[in-house]
Structure formats: C-alpha cells, structure tokens
Design a protein around this motif. Structure first.
Motif, short mmCIF file in Angstrom:
data_model
loop_
_atom_site.label_atom_id
_atom_site.label_comp_id
_atom_site.label_asym_id
_atom_site.label_seq_id
_atom_site.Cartn_x
_atom_site.Cartn_y
_atom_site.Cartn_z
N GLN A 18 0.83 -1.20 0.00
CA GLN A 18 0.00 0.00 0.00
C GLN A 18 0.87 1.26 0.00
OE1 GLN A 18 -3.24 0.08 -0.41
NE2 GLN A 18 -3.32 -2.15 -0.48
N ILE A 19 1.96 1.24 0.74
CA ILE A 19 2.88 2.38 0.78
C ILE A 19 3.42 2.66 -0.62
CG2 ILE A 19 5.13 3.18 1.59
CD1 ILE A 19 4.56 1.72 4.23
N LYS A 20 3.89 1.63 -1.29
CA LYS A 20 4.44 1.79 -2.63
C LYS A 20 3.41 2.38 -3.58
CE LYS A 20 7.72 -2.10 -2.37
NZ LYS A 20 8.04 -3.44 -2.92
N LYS A 21 2.20 1.84 -3.52
CA LYS A 21 1.14 2.29 -4.41
C LYS A 21 0.80 3.76 -4.17
CE LYS A 21 -1.86 -0.79 -5.34
NZ LYS A 21 -2.99 -1.76 -5.29
N ARG A 22 0.73 4.16 -2.89
CA ARG A 22 0.41 5.55 -2.57
C ARG A 22 1.51 6.50 -3.03
NH1 ARG A 22 -4.24 6.22 1.09
NH2 ARG A 22 -5.25 4.19 0.92
N ILE A 23 2.76 6.09 -2.85
CA ILE A 23 3.87 6.96 -3.25
C ILE A 23 3.93 7.10 -4.77
CG2 ILE A 23 6.40 7.13 -3.34
CD1 ILE A 23 6.46 6.06 -0.50
N GLU A 24 3.73 6.03 -5.50
CA GLU A 24 3.72 6.11 -6.96
C GLU A 24 2.60 7.03 -7.44
OE1 GLU A 24 5.57 1.72 -8.12
OE2 GLU A 24 3.40 1.95 -7.84
N ARG A 25 1.43 6.89 -6.83
CA ARG A 25 0.30 7.75 -7.19
C ARG A 25 0.58 9.21 -6.85
NH1 ARG A 25 -5.02 6.15 -4.19
NH2 ARG A 25 -4.67 4.25 -5.38
N PHE A 26 1.25 9.42 -5.71
CA PHE A 26 1.59 10.78 -5.28
C PHE A 26 2.47 11.48 -6.31
CE2 PHE A 26 4.59 13.62 -3.10
CZ PHE A 26 3.71 14.50 -2.48
N TRP A 27 3.53 10.81 -6.77
CA TRP A 27 4.44 11.46 -7.72
C TRP A 27 3.79 11.64 -9.09
CZ3 TRP A 27 7.88 14.29 -5.78
CH2 TRP A 27 8.54 13.93 -4.60
N ARG A 28 2.85 10.76 -9.46
CA ARG A 28 2.10 11.00 -10.70
C ARG A 28 1.27 12.27 -10.59
NH1 ARG A 28 1.13 5.34 -10.66
NH2 ARG A 28 -0.99 5.67 -9.86
N SER A 29 0.67 12.48 -9.42
CA SER A 29 -0.13 13.70 -9.23
C SER A 29 0.74 14.95 -9.28
CB SER A 29 -0.91 13.64 -7.92
OG SER A 29 -0.05 13.80 -6.80
N ILE A 30 1.98 14.86 -8.81
CA ILE A 30 2.92 15.98 -8.90
C ILE A 30 3.23 16.26 -10.37
CG2 ILE A 30 5.29 16.71 -8.46
CD1 ILE A 30 3.82 16.91 -5.93
N ALA A 31 3.54 15.20 -11.12
CA ALA A 31 3.88 15.36 -12.54
C ALA A 31 2.72 15.94 -13.34
CB ALA A 31 4.31 14.02 -13.13
N GLN A 32 1.49 15.56 -12.96
CA GLN A 32 0.31 16.04 -13.67
C GLN A 32 -0.23 17.35 -13.09
OE1 GLN A 32 -2.27 12.66 -13.24
NE2 GLN A 32 -1.05 11.37 -14.61
N ASN A 33 0.42 17.84 -12.03
CA ASN A 33 0.01 19.08 -11.35
C ASN A 33 -1.45 19.01 -10.89
OD1 ASN A 33 0.50 21.66 -10.31
ND2 ASN A 33 -0.30 22.66 -12.14
N ILE A 34 -1.78 17.90 -10.23
CA ILE A 34 -3.13 17.70 -9.70
C ILE A 34 -3.02 17.56 -8.18
CG2 ILE A 34 -5.22 16.31 -9.74
CD1 ILE A 34 -4.39 15.32 -12.50
N PRO A 35 -3.15 18.64 -7.43
CA PRO A 35 -3.03 18.53 -5.96
C PRO A 35 -4.24 17.86 -5.35
CG PRO A 35 -3.67 20.75 -6.58
CD PRO A 35 -3.40 20.02 -7.87
N PRO A 36 -4.07 17.23 -4.19
CA PRO A 36 -5.23 16.65 -3.49
C PRO A 36 -6.08 17.77 -2.88
CG PRO A 36 -3.28 16.50 -2.13
CD PRO A 36 -2.82 17.04 -3.45
#
Length: 305
Positions: A179-197
């Motif tokens: 779960q940690i790995k999945k969340r971190i990968e998703r986090f950096w994708r959101s950074i690259a796409q400039n989509i903040p939570p």
C-alpha cells in the motif's frame, strides 16, 4: 545509490523523496502534516519544516543518549547510519535510518523515538517493557524503512518521559508495504500532472494562504454560488460561539482558581479538579489482532480511494 544525509545536497535531494516520516500523510494519519501540505512541499510551493533549530538540535542529542542507553539496557550492538536509502524499484520513495543493529548476521534498522509520557499512555500499549501497539504513523514509518533497507525486521526503541525505555522488534508486513508503494507512486504521478489533493480545511489554512499568496486582482462575483453563503454563516456563527465560549471558559477558570485559593486541587460531587489536569486512556491490544486489523484498514482505505 546512497545519498549522504548530513550535507546540503541531501537537503535538496530530500524534496524528491517521500520519506518514512512523511508517508503517513498519504494515508491521512499523520499528526504532523496533511496530504495537501506534503504535496505542496514536494511541488515546491510551500517550505518544508525547518531541519535546524532548537527542536532538531535537541532530537540529535537525545537520539545519541537513547541509543547509548539501549545498548546498555538491552545488550544491543548498534551503530549510527550516515546514508540515505532510496527504494530500489519505487522512484521517489526513500528512508533515512537512525541506527542499525548488527552482530547476529541479520541487517536490522533501528528507529529511536523520544515520546511524552501522557501521549505514550494514550496512544501506545505495552506488556512489561515490550511495545504491543504503535500509532499508525510510526507503523508506516518503520515499514517503509524495512522496505528501503531490504530488511525483514526493525527495532523500535522508545524513551518515554526521559526515564523509561521500551522496545519492539517489528516484523515486515508485505500488505502494508504494498500500500505504501502504491500511494507513493500515485503521489508522484499527481505531482507530474500538477493535480493537488483536496485540502483539509480544518488543518491547511496556513498552507492555503501561503500557496495563494497576497491579495490581488478584482473582487469576485460569486452571487450564484450556493456554498459561499453557507460558509459565511458558518464562519459568523463559529466566531460568535468562539467568543462566547472563550469568555465563559475564562470566567469559570478564574472562579475555580479563586475557590481553590492556592490549594493543589479539590473534589466535587461530580468529579475533581487539579491545577494540572492529566487524563490518560489505557489502550490494550494483542499483537496478532492489531496486525490483522491494521492490514484490513489499509486495504479498505485503498479500495475507497
């Protein structure tokens, strides 16, 4: 790749990793920062917490003392770790270890904590000197350290109130690490796409103010908004209640102090009051049940995300 953590280069490198002490924000269980704040930090829009100053300095000195005490009390062999550990397959996932245990042929990271006594009684559980329950953010930090260090176990050593020492040999939990790995990968994708939570409006006020910056432009016409009038009513009502509550609390405190007349405390028909109120709740969990419950909770959160 190992990055030296005691250099200015590492301070810049840190921005490109989600570390063990930060990952809890991605699960919304961090007591220190929200997902939104972490996102804005890594995106370069909000400054990270200061890595110097009195609090950090105190932690550095306490860490050494706790490590020395643990080696004596528990007859452990430990050495300080001076390298940063990026994960071998997950980009942007890393960990900085406090110490490592050695001498038995197995590599075991060591995480040291200095915890206030009241917080420890409320949030942790023990059997003797063995820790049986840890808060979510500590669990995640230790699991991430094991993942980055390719270790099967992690020693968690806690100094409580400056005069008690507890420890736990925590086992690697693959379901949590996944779960940690999945969340971190998703986090950096959101950074690259400039989509903040979405921000947590109850905690992210200062972050929002910093990111938005100074007042500028024209007054907005939001007369068609159904949400803004409700927010304005909530703000006005809360402000009025806050003022009323603060005044009542101040008056009650003053009258209680007057009645105590210097005494350390008093007993009433519906309870007691002391000059220094301390309330703690006992928390007891079996290790096996806690482990199964924790994995179930993380899986349910992931399904809902």
């Amino acid at each position: 790749m190992n990055v030296q953590i005691n250099t200015e280069a590492w301070l810049e490198e840190r921005r490109h990793f989600v570390g063990g002490s930060e990952v809890a924000a991605l699960f919304d269980v961090s007591p220190y920062m929200t997902h939104y704040e972490l996102w804005q930090q890594k995106a370069g829009n909000y400054p990270s917490a200061e890595l110097d100053g009195e609090r950090i300095e105190a932690g550095q000195f306490m860490e050494t003392a706790i490590a020395q005490w643990a080696t004596h009390r528990f007859d452990m062999k430990m050495r300080k770790v001076h390298r940063y550990m990026p994960h071998t397959t997950v980009a942007g996932m890393g960990a900085s270890l406090d110490y490592e245990a050695y001498g038995d042929g197995a590599y075991v990271p060591v995480e040291l904590k200095n915890v206030d006594g009241q917080i420890f009684r409320e949030k942790w559980a023990t059997e003797g000197r063995t820790i049986t329950y840890v808060p979510d953010h500590i669990l995640l930090q230790c699991q991430q350290q094991m993942a980055c260090a390719n270790a099967q176990q992690c020693w968690l050593i806690v100094c409580v109130g400056g005069n008690s020492l507890y420890r736990l040999l925590m086992a690697r939990e693959e379901a949590v690490i996944a779960q940690i790995k999945k969340r971190i990968e998703r986090f950096w994708r959101s950074i690259a796409q400039n989509i903040p939570p979405d921000p947590d409006f109850s905690r992210d006020g200062s972050v929002i103010s910093h990111v938005i910056g100074p007042v500028r432009g024209k007054v907005l016409d939001l007369k068609d908004s159904n949400r803004l009038p409700e927010l304005l009513r909530q703000h006005r009502d809360a402000s009025a209640q806050e003022k009323k509550g603060a005044a009542a609390k101040k008056a009650a405190a003053a009258e209680i102090e007057h009645m105590l007349d210097g005494a350390p405390g008093a007993i009433a028909t519906n309870g007691k009051i002391t000059q220094y109120e301390v309330k703690a709740q006992a928390v007891q969990y079996e290790r096996a049940a806690y482990k199964a419950l924790r994995i179930k909770v993380f899986e349910e959160k992931e399904e809902a995300a």
